[in-house]
Write an enzyme that holds these catalytic residues in place. Structure first.
Site, PDB file in Angstrom:
ATOM      1  N   ARG A 152       0.776  -1.000   0.057  1.00 23.95           N
ATOM      2  CA  ARG A 152       0.031  -0.482   0.161  1.00 23.95           C
ATOM      3  C   ARG A 152       0.769   1.951  -0.197  1.00 23.95           C
ATOM      4  O   ARG A 152       0.091   2.242  -0.653  1.00 23.95           O
ATOM      5  CB  ARG A 152      -1.517   0.258   1.548  1.00 23.95           C
ATOM      6  CG  ARG A 152      -1.941  -1.044   1.209  1.00 23.95           C
ATOM      7  CD  ARG A 152      -3.225  -1.107   0.628  1.00 23.95           C
ATOM      8  NE  ARG A 152      -3.865  -1.700  -0.081  1.00 23.95           N
ATOM      9  CZ  ARG A 152      -5.589  -1.614   0.113  1.00 23.95           C
ATOM     10  NH1 ARG A 152      -6.063  -0.579   0.083  1.00 23.95           N
ATOM     11  NH2 ARG A 152      -6.098  -2.510  -0.115  1.00 23.95           N
ATOM     12  N   GLU A 201       0.124  -4.989  15.897  1.00 20.95           N
ATOM     13  CA  GLU A 201      -0.579  -5.973  16.146  1.00 20.95           C
ATOM     14  C   GLU A 201      -0.584  -7.145  16.181  1.00 20.95           C
ATOM     15  O   GLU A 201      -1.325  -7.793  17.244  1.00 20.95           O
ATOM     16  CB  GLU A 201      -1.915  -4.984  16.667  1.00 20.95           C
ATOM     17  CG  GLU A 201      -2.961  -4.600  15.386  1.00 20.95           C
ATOM     18  CD  GLU A 201      -2.446  -3.968  14.501  1.00 20.95           C
ATOM     19  OE1 GLU A 201      -3.265  -3.076  14.012  1.00 20.95           O
ATOM     20  OE2 GLU A 201      -0.894  -3.154  14.751  1.00 20.95           O
TER      21      GLU A 201
END
Length: 175
Positions: A60, A97
């Site tokens: 991205r 995470e």
């Protein structure tokens, strides 16, 4: 053109792992006018920071950073996952995470003293920002800013970089 980009960002529950809310920018990328508007806003930010090169982390970051570099007329440097770049590379690890990984850049990608803006789609826990900034600084470059489509302020990524100027098109609550 003033755009409320937030209304074009889709949320996908439990992707890639249970408990993660993925923020999908595909609706922005599918619309040429929206994509150009987002690119222009990030390019204006990078220009204001004096960027001489744009670095985009894997996937991205390429979609976000490459058109920003093109609009500014500066170089674009990819930060890739291990083993995807030929020639000698530098490597930096990071935590997200949902796991750990690392990024690599060519050892000669950044010239000493070069002003760099890092562009990516999302800043959450800021793992990829950490690794990319480490690589740029190790090569003697200066990170003068970081630009994102989306920032998740509740994950406190910005707080980990008090000396880095950070710009985001949208701040969204909820990890």
């Amino acid at each position: 053109m003033s755009v409320d980009f937030k209304k074009y960002i889709a949320s996908v529950q439990n992707f890639p792992n249970e408990g993660i809310v993925f923020r999908d920018i595909t609706p922005i990328l599918q619309d040429g006018k929206l994509y150009r508007a987002a690119t222009h806003e990030l390019a204006e930010y990078a220009k204001s920071r004096g960027a001489e090169v744009i670095v985009g982390p894997e996937a991205r970051g390429f979609i976000v950073g490459c058109p920003v570099a093109t609009e500014l007329g500066v170089g674009f440097i990819p930060a890739r996952k291990p083993g995807k770049l030929p020639r000698e590379t530098e490597k930096a690890s990071y935590d997200l995470e949902y796991g750990s990984n690392s990024l690599e850049m060519h050892k000669d990608a950044i010239k000493p003293g070069q002003k760099v803006v890092i562009c990516d789609d999302l800043m959450a826990t800021a793992g990829t920002l950490h690794a990319t900034k480490e690589l740029v600084e190790r090569m003697g470059g200066e990170v003068v800013g970081a630009a994102f489509y989306i920032e998740l302020p509740d994950l406190k990524g910005r707080e980990k970089f008090p000396d880095t100027d950070i710009f985001s098109l949208v701040q969204m609550e909820g990890a």
